[in-house]
Design a protein around this motif. Structure first.
Motif, PDB file in Angstrom:
ATOM      1  N   ASP A   1      -8.158  -3.793  -1.626  1.00 19.63           N
ATOM      2  CA  ASP A   1      -8.019  -4.444  -0.328  1.00 19.63           C
ATOM      3  C   ASP A   1      -9.145  -3.961   0.596  1.00 19.63           C
ATOM      4  OD1 ASP A   1      -7.284  -5.324   2.220  1.00 19.63           O
ATOM      5  OD2 ASP A   1      -5.149  -4.979   1.872  1.00 19.63           O
TER       6      ASP A   1
ATOM      7  N   ASP B   1      -3.702  -1.739  -5.989  1.00 20.43           N
ATOM      8  CA  ASP B   1      -3.151  -2.174  -4.695  1.00 20.43           C
ATOM      9  C   ASP B   1      -3.866  -3.448  -4.270  1.00 20.43           C
ATOM     10  OD1 ASP B   1      -1.808  -2.246  -2.256  1.00 20.43           O
ATOM     11  OD2 ASP B   1      -3.230  -0.882  -1.277  1.00 20.43           O
TER      12      ASP B   1
ATOM     13  N   ASN C   1      -6.711   0.680   3.183  1.00 23.59           N
ATOM     14  CA  ASN C   1      -5.568   1.513   3.605  1.00 23.59           C
ATOM     15  C   ASN C   1      -5.121   2.487   2.522  1.00 23.59           C
ATOM     16  OD1 ASN C   1      -5.590   0.181   6.024  1.00 23.59           O
ATOM     17  ND2 ASN C   1      -3.874  -1.163   5.566  1.00 23.59           N
TER      18      ASN C   1
ATOM     19  N   THR D   1       0.828  -1.203   0.000  1.00 23.09           N
ATOM     20  CA  THR D   1       0.000   0.000   0.000  1.00 23.09           C
ATOM     21  C   THR D   1       0.865   1.257   0.000  1.00 23.09           C
ATOM     22  OG1 THR D   1      -1.798  -1.159   1.093  1.00 23.09           O
ATOM     23  CG2 THR D   1      -1.787   1.238   1.297  1.00 23.09           C
TER      24      THR D   1
END
Ligand code: ADP
Ligand code: MG
Length: 256
Positions: free
Chosen positions: A40, A125, A44, A17
């Motif tokens: 994700d 990500d 984050n 991340t």
């Protein structure tokens, strides 16, 4: 037409991340048009881009299950000067919903098609698993960027990831290749890290990026300010490394 890259490693806490957010912001600072996809459920990358994950009307979840086109779910990250397809815990349920949907590995790829002309780079990500979500990332991409710490066990984990990438290449996405390994959280004072780093270079050659991201507390502090590290403290060593990495990526895409 955007070049599309996954930032992947099935281990958690290895710097995926941090790499995604800082590469996105560094590319944007270099004048590139960037979309960052947060894949994700932890969200984050969303928080690190200065977007509140709790207040999302639409997210990558809605896009994957077909409830919204990507263009309606993306938001602008003022902090990073890039666009973000945000994520939150809704995405944790997507895994189950996706199983029953047609083209379950290709949902993200199909959604991205509508916006490829809007960007120079699309970064994804990935979550810390080799799940259906990660598979959606790998099926969407031209290449994979693998952040890794130079520790003994890092090499073991790498072979699982490389095998998965080979399988995806063979069966689902002929475009997919490993773009490179990025050494992160590097501490040059540790002999073991130097040894593993040298091992990576001898085994993977120019697949190892020249830029090396050092362990740097400013990179770790930045997300709590809702800013990418390269914006929070541009002069810090970690930020400088990500700015150099972005330049390397811009050069490398010319050769792809
Ligand atoms: P992942 O996405 O792979 O789980 P993260 O990018 O969230 O990994 O990084 C894990 C933790 O390590 C975070 O707390 C992050 O702030 C910290 N971190 C990442 N890269 C660095 C670095 N170069 N120096 C110091 N801390 C880092
Ligand atoms: Mg992460």
């Amino acid at each position: 037409m955007a070049r599309i890259f996954c930032i992947a490693n099935q281990k958690g806490g290895v710097g995926k991340t941090t790499t995604s957010v800082n590469l996105a912001a560094a590319l944007a600072a270099a004048g590139q048009r960037v979309l960052l996809v947060d894949l994700d459920p932890q969200g984050n990358a969303t928080m690190g881009s200065g977007i509140n994950k709790q207040g999302l009307e639409k997210s990558v979840y809605h896009v994957l299950v077909g409830l919204a086109p990507l263009a309606e779910a993306r938001v602008g990250s003022e902090a990073g000067r890039y666009d973000l397809l945000p994520a939150n815990r809704d995405l944790a349920g997507a895994e189950i919903d996706l199983v029953e949907l047609p083209r379950r590995e290709n949902r993200l790829r199909d959604a991205i098609k509508a916006v490829v002309a809007d960007y120079d780079f699309i970064l994804i990500d990935c979550p810390p698993s080799l799940s259906l979500l990660t598979l959606n990332g790998l099926c969407s991409a031209h290449g994979v960027i693998i952040p890794m710490q130079c520790e003994y066990y890092a090499l073991e984990g790498l072979s699982d990831l490389v095998n998965t990438i080979k399988k995806v290449h063979a069966n689902l996405n002929r475009d997919l290749k490993i773009i490179g390994l990025l050494r992160v959280m590097f501490d040059p004072r540790m002999t073991l890290q130097q040894q593993v780093s040298a091992q990576l270079e001898s085994h993977f050659g120019d697949k190892v990026f020249k830029a090396i991201v050092p362990r740097n507390v400013r990179l770790a502090e930045a997300p709590s300010h809702g800013l990418p590290g390269v914006v929070f403290d541009k002069a810090a060593k970690g930020a400088q490394a990500y700015l150099a990495f972005a330049k390397e990526m811009i050069e490398r895409v010319q050769t792809l």
